[in-house]
Design an enzyme around this catalytic site. Structure first.
Site, PDB file in Angstrom:
ATOM      1  N   TYR A   1     -18.113  45.128 -55.612  1.00 51.00           N
ATOM      2  CA  TYR A   1     -17.806  43.704 -55.443  1.00 51.00           C
ATOM      3  C   TYR A   1     -16.545  43.337 -56.216  1.00 51.00           C
ATOM      4  O   TYR A   1     -16.286  43.874 -57.296  1.00 51.00           O
ATOM      5  CB  TYR A   1     -18.892  42.814 -56.063  1.00 51.00           C
TER       6      TYR A   1
ATOM      7  N   HIS B   1     -23.514  35.536 -51.562  1.00 50.27           N
ATOM      8  CA  HIS B   1     -23.573  35.030 -52.931  1.00 50.27           C
ATOM      9  C   HIS B   1     -22.760  33.736 -52.998  1.00 50.27           C
ATOM     10  O   HIS B   1     -21.890  33.579 -53.850  1.00 50.27           O
ATOM     11  CB  HIS B   1     -22.990  36.046 -53.911  1.00 50.27           C
TER      12      HIS B   1
ATOM     13  N   ASN C   1     -23.991  39.009 -60.750  1.00 51.70           N
ATOM     14  CA  ASN C   1     -24.769  38.402 -59.673  1.00 51.70           C
ATOM     15  C   ASN C   1     -25.145  36.981 -60.075  1.00 51.70           C
ATOM     16  O   ASN C   1     -25.484  36.724 -61.224  1.00 51.70           O
ATOM     17  CB  ASN C   1     -26.018  39.228 -59.404  1.00 51.70           C
TER      18      ASN C   1
END
Length: 569
Positions: free
Chosen positions: A420, A512, A549
């Site tokens: 990511y 997300h 996250n």
């Protein structure tokens, strides 16, 4: 969401099944919720909304929590599950090892078409009920570098501690204290710690260190089952007579005059109803980074061109004299750009959680002892680094290792690395309304609209590839891991081209979603929507992109947001 399978998430959102009331026994307010005046109406019983509603009711506010969806966890009456869970009080949500299955089967917990143009949860717990449960504390720099005064790391310190007191993180997932599915973890540790100078750490013991660190994931589990605000905060709120949770309710709009809200229009059991606020009541939107800006726009609060377009289409019921122009509503929508890198190795033993037919020994170990592979999601390792920019800023990069392969690479010796981009990226889009019903969803330009982002991520992948042995898929390394879909000897330019061209492995939504109603721009530091008097947003919308996250940070924001609302009441 934390799933590596979101690229393969069902393309069409599924229609909602009949919604039932939760089965748990409570002392919550049982008076007809439609006829009362409420001090606080919180929209969305998700990751943030549950926390806000709990804290407001704890402070004595008569609080109504509205959720469009229905049950999720077993404790909420959820019974969506495979046959091997029949006879238990568990739903699919409770079992950590089943989380990825949500992306491949029909589920009533996913938002139906017409609610939002994105794959999101519409259920008690929101995305915290369907994600992996990864639970990493953001570094102090996320608050200090990207949030305004009043929301710096020192300002959220007490909120963070309250969260940890309510929901600790765990790094031992299986009740028997053993670790399972470890071949990928072991291979990645050898590659990154021994071969690439990553430090081996326990992440939430040193939350501020996210630069070239490796370790086991932290989760929000409780006793081998999924945790999260549904199992903690909500259970406290349900004991109060000044709190009411109502499911199966769609909020259509906030009724206000120039930003002073008086009622909320909802659809329940096929009828439209106006729910009243008390004279000094507040509306708190916690419908997520797509849902909350969309609801503001449908309430006549947002960019001027959007409001005029909705009015021309006769979607907007308000006279323009009641509109609130706020160009930052929906602006800055962020999602992590991600790339799946498939890896093989002679020591790898893939493990794929089977929804319907688990290995009998693993099934029984979980049912009888909350132990074994099903006591944990499939992420077995994580790591972080920062990539410096010439102007002195930096971009965060995260890797998460899954226990099995993906797509065309599902051999027994294959695992998936998800890379990511995180904090400090320049790419973002906005929430837009499309279709006849002006449904909210993401714009284009979410991923890699800032070319610096792709360069940083490609440079990071290239750097860690240098610690792998020379190999090709046809001539795999005898000792170590072999990349299968991106050649180990690829240049930075070749990697950059790969990660920016859409495929099954690149440029897909991680979901997300965050940052679409940012503090100091769209809402003030008390979470009040700028230009309004009593309308707040507290959810992922107000949080700038984080290094980790998002769940932990969103829960901190909920704690802090509730604190700020109460301080101004």
């Amino acid at each position: 969401m934390k799933s590596f399978l979101t690229l393969a998430a069902v393309a069409g959102l599924l229609s909602q099944s009949a919604l039932g009331a939760p089965r748990f026994e409570t002392r919550q307010n049982s008076t007809d919720w439609t006829t009362q005046e409420w001090d606080a109406i919180v929209v969305g019983a998700g990751t943030a909304g549950i926390i806000v509603a709990d804290r407001l009711s704890e402070a004595g506010k008569n609080t109504l929590l509205l959720e469009i969806g229905g049950p999720s966890y077993g404790i909420t009456g959820g019974r969506e599950r495979p046959a091997w869970l029949d006879g238990t009080d568990l739903s699919r949500v409770d079992v950590p090892g089943l989380y990825k299955s949500i992306f491949g089967v029909t589920s009533s917990m996913i938002c139906p078409k017409g609610v939002m143009n994105s794959y999101q949860a519409c259920t008690i717990g929101g995305n915290s009920a369907i994600n992996a449960g990864l639970y990493f504390q953001p570094p102090a720099s996320d608050w200090d570098d990207y949030h305004p005064e009043g929301w710096k790391s020192a300002d959220v310190k007490n909120a963070t501690q309250r969260l940890l007191d309510m929901q600790p993180s765990v790094v031992e997932y299986s009740v028997d204290g053993k670790f399972y599915m470890q071949s990928g973890y072991d291979a990645a540790k050898k590659w990154l710690v021994e071969g690439s100078n990553f430090s081996d750490v326990t992440f939430n013991d040193v939350p501020d260190n996210k630069d070239w660190v490796f370790g086991r994931p932290a989760y929000d589990y409780i006793g081998g089952q999924r945790g999260g605000p549904t199992r903690t905060y909500l259970q406290d709120a349900l004991k109060r007579t000044n709190f009411h949770l109502q499911t199966g309710v769609r909020v259509q709009r906030i009724n206000h005059v120039a930003g002073k809200a008086s009622t909320v229009t909802v659809t329940s059991n096929g009828s439209n109803i106006d729910i009243s606020l008390s004279s000094d009541g507040r509306v708190v939107l916690s419908a997520g980074a797509i849902g909350s800006p969309g609801l503001l726009m449908h309430s006549g609060i947002g960019p001027i061109d959007t409001l005029f377009n909705m009015s021309a289409a006769e979607i907007m019921p308000f006279n323009s004299t009641a509109w609130v122009f706020n160009s930052e509503v929906g602006e800055g929508l962020f999602d992590n750009p991600n790339t799946f890198i498939e890896l093989s190795g002679s020591t790898i033993e893939s493990y794929d959680h089977d929804y319907n037919n688990p290995i009998p020994a693993d099934r029984d170990l979980y049912l009888n002892h909350r132990s074994g592979p099903y006591a944990c999601a499939s992420e077995t390792a994580a790591f972080w680094a920062y990539m410096p920019n010439p102007d002195g800023t930096r971009a965060g990069v995260q890797g998460t290792l899954d226990s099995s392969g993906y797509g065309a690479y599902t051999g027994n010796n294959t695992i998936t690395l998800n890379v990511y981009g995180t904090s400090g990226l320049g790419s973002a889009g906005r929430v837009i309304l499309t279709g006849e019903d002006y449904t909210p969803g993401p714009s284009s330009g979410i991923y890699y609209s800032d070319p610096r982002d792709s360069l940083n991520i490609a440079t990071f992948i290239h750097a860690i590839f240098q610690a792998l042995p020379p190999s090709t898929p046809d001539a795999p390394a005898a000792d170590g891991l072999t990349p299968l879909n991106i050649a180990q000897n690829s240049t930075v330019g070749e990697i950059r081209t790969y990660i920016t061209n859409p495929s099954d492995y690149a440029v897909g939504s991680v979901n997300h979603w965050s940052s679409s109603c940012r503090i100091g721009k769209c809402v003030d530091t008390d979470t009040k929507v700028i230009g309004t008097e009593n309308i707040h947003v507290v959810d992922a919308s107000i949080v700038s992109p984080l290094t980790v996250n998002p769940q932990f940070g969103i829960m901190i924001a909920a704690e802090k947001g509730a604190e700020r609302i109460l301080a101004t009441w």
